[in-house]
Design an enzyme around this catalytic site. Sequence first.
Site, PDB file in Angstrom:
ATOM      1  N   CYS A 136      49.293  43.201  36.064  1.00 27.97           N
ATOM      2  CA  CYS A 136      50.330  42.955  37.069  1.00 27.97           C
ATOM      3  C   CYS A 136      50.142  41.599  37.749  1.00 27.97           C
ATOM      4  CB  CYS A 136      50.336  44.066  38.114  1.00 27.97           C
ATOM      5  SG  CYS A 136      48.803  44.228  39.053  1.00 27.97           S
ATOM      6  N   ARG A 138      48.430  38.812  36.203  1.00 25.48           N
ATOM      7  CA  ARG A 138      48.196  37.680  35.309  1.00 25.48           C
ATOM      8  C   ARG A 138      48.710  37.971  33.902  1.00 25.48           C
ATOM      9  NH1 ARG A 138      43.614  35.801  36.237  1.00 25.48           N
ATOM     10  NH2 ARG A 138      43.217  37.074  38.086  1.00 25.48           N
ATOM     11  N   SER A 195      40.728  37.476  41.233  1.00 23.28           N
ATOM     12  CA  SER A 195      41.755  38.458  41.589  1.00 23.28           C
ATOM     13  C   SER A 195      42.404  38.127  42.924  1.00 23.28           C
ATOM     14  CB  SER A 195      41.133  39.865  41.674  1.00 23.28           C
ATOM     15  OG  SER A 195      40.598  40.254  40.431  1.00 23.28           O
ATOM     16  N   GLU A 200      37.884  43.105  43.460  1.00 27.95           N
ATOM     17  CA  GLU A 200      38.497  44.379  43.040  1.00 27.95           C
ATOM     18  C   GLU A 200      37.997  44.756  41.649  1.00 27.95           C
ATOM     19  OE1 GLU A 200      41.088  45.136  40.758  1.00 27.95           O
ATOM     20  OE2 GLU A 200      41.805  43.183  40.092  1.00 27.95           O
ATOM     21  N   GLN A 206      40.440  46.522  32.781  1.00 28.63           N
ATOM     22  CA  GLN A 206      41.499  45.920  31.978  1.00 28.63           C
ATOM     23  C   GLN A 206      40.930  44.977  30.920  1.00 28.63           C
ATOM     24  OE1 GLN A 206      43.496  44.439  35.445  1.00 28.63           O
ATOM     25  NE2 GLN A 206      45.038  46.062  35.441  1.00 28.63           N
ATOM     26  N   GLY A 277      55.101  57.407  39.971  1.00 30.20           N
ATOM     27  CA  GLY A 277      54.128  57.018  38.953  1.00 30.20           C
ATOM     28  C   GLY A 277      52.743  57.506  39.321  1.00 30.20           C
ATOM     29  N   ALA A 278      52.149  58.334  38.443  1.00 31.24           N
ATOM     30  CA  ALA A 278      50.821  58.884  38.711  1.00 31.24           C
ATOM     31  C   ALA A 278      49.793  58.338  37.729  1.00 31.24           C
ATOM     32  CB  ALA A 278      50.848  60.409  38.644  1.00 31.24           C
ATOM     33  N   MET A 281      47.230  53.124  39.006  1.00 25.88           N
ATOM     34  CA  MET A 281      47.620  52.507  40.274  1.00 25.88           C
ATOM     35  C   MET A 281      48.185  53.545  41.233  1.00 25.88           C
ATOM     36  SD  MET A 281      47.096  49.137  39.873  1.00 25.88           S
ATOM     37  CE  MET A 281      48.279  48.042  40.630  1.00 25.88           C
ATOM     38  N   GLY A 282      49.042  54.427  40.711  1.00 29.53           N
ATOM     39  CA  GLY A 282      49.640  55.453  41.560  1.00 29.53           C
ATOM     40  C   GLY A 282      48.605  56.392  42.139  1.00 29.53           C
TER      41      GLY A 282
END
Length: 537
Positions: A136, A138, A195, A200, A206, A277-278, A281-282
């Site tokens: 989200c 980069r 970041s 983080e 990722q 959205g789970a 991130m959610g």
Amino acid sequence: MATASRFASAFAGTNDFSFAGQCLRGSQLPGILKPKQKKAESGALNTRAETQSEESPVSLSKSKAASLTALEQLKASSANRYTKERSSILVIGLSVHTAPVEMREKLAIPEAEWPRAIGELCNLNHIEEAAVLSTCNRMEIYVVALSWHRGIREVTEWMSKTSGIPLGELRQHLFMLRDNDASQHLFQVSSGLDSLVLGEGQILAQVKQVHKVGQGVLGFERNIGGLFKHAITAGKRVRSETNIAAGAVSVSSAAVELAIMKLPKDGISFAKMLVIGAGKMGRLVIKHLIAKGCKRIVVVNRSEERVSLLQEELTGAELIYKPLTEMLNSAAEADVVFTSTASETPLFLKEHAEVLPPVSAELGGIRLFIDIAVPRNVGACVSEVNSTRVYNVDDLKEVVAANKEDRQKKALEAQVIIDEELRLFEAWRDSLETVPTIKKLRAYAERIRIAELEKCLSKMGDDISKKNRKLVDDLSRGIVNKLLHGPMQHLRCDGSDSRTLSETLENMHALERMFSLESDIFVLEQKIRAKIEQSQK
């Protein structure tokens, strides 16, 4: 961080191409050219391609004959730049620091498409290996290029073509780094130093996923694979040996903090929360909302299973599951809407927001949409509705600015570890320089062994038994292996002994002279042949 201006010359084009450069661009090796190149891709190169496609069979035969001697001419070319230095590791990309979310979402590549992107990149004339890091915050392309400036040009043209962003506009937001700078950048990314939220931890996961997805993908080879593997090690060490992650916020927690900042005092305790959205991130958003005192959260997700599992894990609040079909109705009842789905099209547009009822005056009458997805789940047009406010990942800078100074001090500790790991990676990569010489030396010895073995066996007659034939063969192999053991040991430079890189390279050059191995030319031959074979499949 470097900017596009750092490598501005890469886009200017040059007229002093050596013969080697022309070979690799396709003027003498037509097999390298793609069969259906378009005019817009790269000027003179495409003109050659189009000319070739229109040539008669006789002309094509002449071109093919010319290509057969291209390698021999290449060896004779004293201007050849490709044998003067090894292939370069490059990173070309943009991030939250250099480009707005509107541009990042156009370039975002879903994980399922990474292998396809790697294949397309490696089909470019000067790209040998490739990897895609798309999150989200980069979108970065890592490649190993035969020529760094031509590689940069090809990758940026590919990025422009796949995203639909004009090249001139794209260049304004790109950063480009080469070799040691490119490696250090990925190590810093993996460690959380680059970041939006310093320290983080999600970015390390990722980077690991890039390495995992790359396994077995043609084009994700030794150099790129080794780069990501060492970057993961650096990220792990930074997190285990420093306190950079202590108290650090993630993008998800920063989103919750932003909501708290925008709500009236104590509004977090009674505002109606909706999380769409789970996924990773959610789930983090939900955890942070509960940590801040939320007791009831509506969760819209494709399946109920994830929400149920999360409810079992988190006992501090009630999670109410709603299917995607209930998304708009759920938004109508919510004061704050968090979105973090993988949808490539917006979930909310202006017409959706206009029909939503106003929120209570106690919360200022404004519904908050906090969108931490890229591509965005909430269209920018939603902000035109007076009763709504839309925030995306770029707006989180307001939250993280407060504790940035403290994290910068922690970043200095992390950089010491990164420098150590960077030296180890560079030593590992330097050691790869001797691999072609090792292969050539073994091949040279094997040719001699086979020739002498055949002479010996012919003198022994046709009635020699299979057992005795095998004994003679094993004897010859054993002699060769013992003779090669010493030279091979002196070509090692992997940190397992005290030998320095300079000593190893001196040994390599000495062996090349003694046995006429011509390792540099051998490497180039292999690379050119690989490109020809790839284009002919």
